[in-house]
Design a protein around this motif. Sequence first.
Motif, PDB file in Angstrom:
ATOM      1  N   GLU A 104     -13.843 -37.944  23.719  1.00  0.00           N
ATOM      2  CA  GLU A 104     -13.062 -36.892  22.529  1.00  0.00           C
ATOM      3  C   GLU A 104     -14.242 -36.851  21.549  1.00  0.00           C
ATOM      4  OE1 GLU A 104      -9.345 -34.667  24.656  1.00  0.00           O
ATOM      5  OE2 GLU A 104      -9.385 -36.502  23.682  1.00  0.00           O
ATOM      6  N   LEU A 105     -13.935 -36.131  20.581  1.00  0.00           N
ATOM      7  CA  LEU A 105     -14.177 -36.106  18.983  1.00  0.00           C
ATOM      8  C   LEU A 105     -13.413 -35.704  18.005  1.00  0.00           C
ATOM      9  CD1 LEU A 105     -16.624 -37.880  17.347  1.00  0.00           C
ATOM     10  CD2 LEU A 105     -18.135 -35.876  17.334  1.00  0.00           C
ATOM     11  N   ARG A 106     -13.040 -35.384  16.774  1.00  0.00           N
ATOM     12  CA  ARG A 106     -12.974 -35.193  15.698  1.00  0.00           C
ATOM     13  C   ARG A 106     -13.170 -36.108  14.482  1.00  0.00           C
ATOM     14  NH1 ARG A 106      -6.260 -36.498  15.104  1.00  0.00           N
ATOM     15  NH2 ARG A 106      -6.604 -38.256  14.866  1.00  0.00           N
ATOM     16  N   PHE A 107     -12.494 -35.242  13.550  1.00  0.00           N
ATOM     17  CA  PHE A 107     -13.466 -35.345  12.620  1.00  0.00           C
ATOM     18  C   PHE A 107     -12.133 -34.784  11.490  1.00  0.00           C
ATOM     19  CE2 PHE A 107     -15.976 -31.610  12.327  1.00  0.00           C
ATOM     20  CZ  PHE A 107     -15.493 -30.995  10.469  1.00  0.00           C
ATOM     21  N   CYS A 108     -11.552 -35.686  10.166  1.00  0.00           N
ATOM     22  CA  CYS A 108     -10.582 -35.303   9.044  1.00  0.00           C
ATOM     23  C   CYS A 108     -11.600 -35.156   7.954  1.00  0.00           C
ATOM     24  CB  CYS A 108      -9.506 -35.963   9.493  1.00  0.00           C
ATOM     25  SG  CYS A 108      -8.244 -36.282  10.920  1.00  0.00           S
ATOM     26  N   VAL A 109     -10.631 -33.814   6.772  1.00  0.00           N
ATOM     27  CA  VAL A 109     -11.349 -33.888   5.938  1.00  0.00           C
ATOM     28  C   VAL A 109     -10.194 -34.991   4.650  1.00  0.00           C
ATOM     29  CG1 VAL A 109     -12.295 -32.490   4.638  1.00  0.00           C
ATOM     30  CG2 VAL A 109     -12.214 -32.178   6.242  1.00  0.00           C
ATOM     31  N   GLY A 110     -10.715 -35.241   3.760  1.00  0.00           N
ATOM     32  CA  GLY A 110      -9.472 -35.763   2.663  1.00  0.00           C
ATOM     33  C   GLY A 110     -10.449 -36.041   0.617  1.00  0.00           C
ATOM     34  N   ARG A 111      -9.636 -35.966   0.316  1.00  0.00           N
ATOM     35  CA  ARG A 111     -10.074 -35.469  -0.906  1.00  0.00           C
ATOM     36  C   ARG A 111     -10.645 -34.425  -1.327  1.00  0.00           C
ATOM     37  NH1 ARG A 111     -13.455 -41.234  -1.946  1.00  0.00           N
ATOM     38  NH2 ARG A 111     -12.906 -43.105  -1.415  1.00  0.00           N
ATOM     39  N   GLY A 112     -10.118 -33.375  -0.521  1.00  0.00           N
ATOM     40  CA  GLY A 112     -10.858 -32.282  -0.850  1.00  0.00           C
ATOM     41  C   GLY A 112     -10.879 -31.075  -0.083  1.00  0.00           C
ATOM     42  N   GLY A 113     -10.813 -29.889   0.275  1.00  0.00           N
ATOM     43  CA  GLY A 113     -11.389 -28.612   1.071  1.00  0.00           C
ATOM     44  C   GLY A 113     -12.647 -29.142   1.224  1.00  0.00           C
TER      45      GLY A 113
END
Length: 258
Positions: free
Chosen positions: A183-192
Amino acid sequence: MRHVPCAALCAALLFTTMPAEAQPLGPSGDWERLGQRQVAYDAERDQLGLQGEGEFQSVQFCVDRAPVTVRDMEVHFGDGTTQSVSLRERFAVGTCSRQINLVGLDRYLNRLVMRYETRRDRGPKALVTFYGLPAPQYGTQRPPAQAAPARFEREWSRLGQRQVAYGTEQDQLQLTSDARYNELRFCVGRGGLVVNDMTVVFADGGEQDVRLRRRFGDGSCTRPIALQGRDRPIARLQLTYQTQPDFGPKALVTFEAR
């Protein structure tokens, strides 16, 4: 004999014979219309490619203009997986299928494939309208933690990070590890960040396209994306996104796998 005035009699007849206002066909509530397909005489299989954005938790279809017998339907998701739905039912004009709940949480739809029986009398062609029930929105925060399943699940391993650049709308993360993942995923930080899609390139040269087309708020993550096959080493990840025209904070994307 009492004579009823013609004006009163005509008005009464007009009132009693006037058809009721047609009710809109389709499920009520927050359902979104995904598209329509008209049944063909020379085919018993059709598909609807989906171009809309967002995640859905259920689908449903309604039939108009002519009845149709539907054998089954296949739901193809953005991560390459498929859900088969057995129906084997004749749908009259103005009727709808049951609410079909999608396996897993908050699924992106790629296409719907339907198998049906055609009419032999060459009568009116049935018009099938497909609807989707959007998944709940979590806003800019990560979804609430789910209860731990009974089976063992591996922890997420950090693969790397990429900072969004203003001058480009595509970036990639090169991986050198031979570790294998499911499985794989990514997360977003510091802004949209608005992400269009992602391509997973495996060490054996195979590729898996993941359609996303949604905005990720600060602190939000994708759903777990099941990789095609099992225990596959990843060579690189390619991300296509939309940059912010106001030159605000640059989003930081963190990739994880397990």
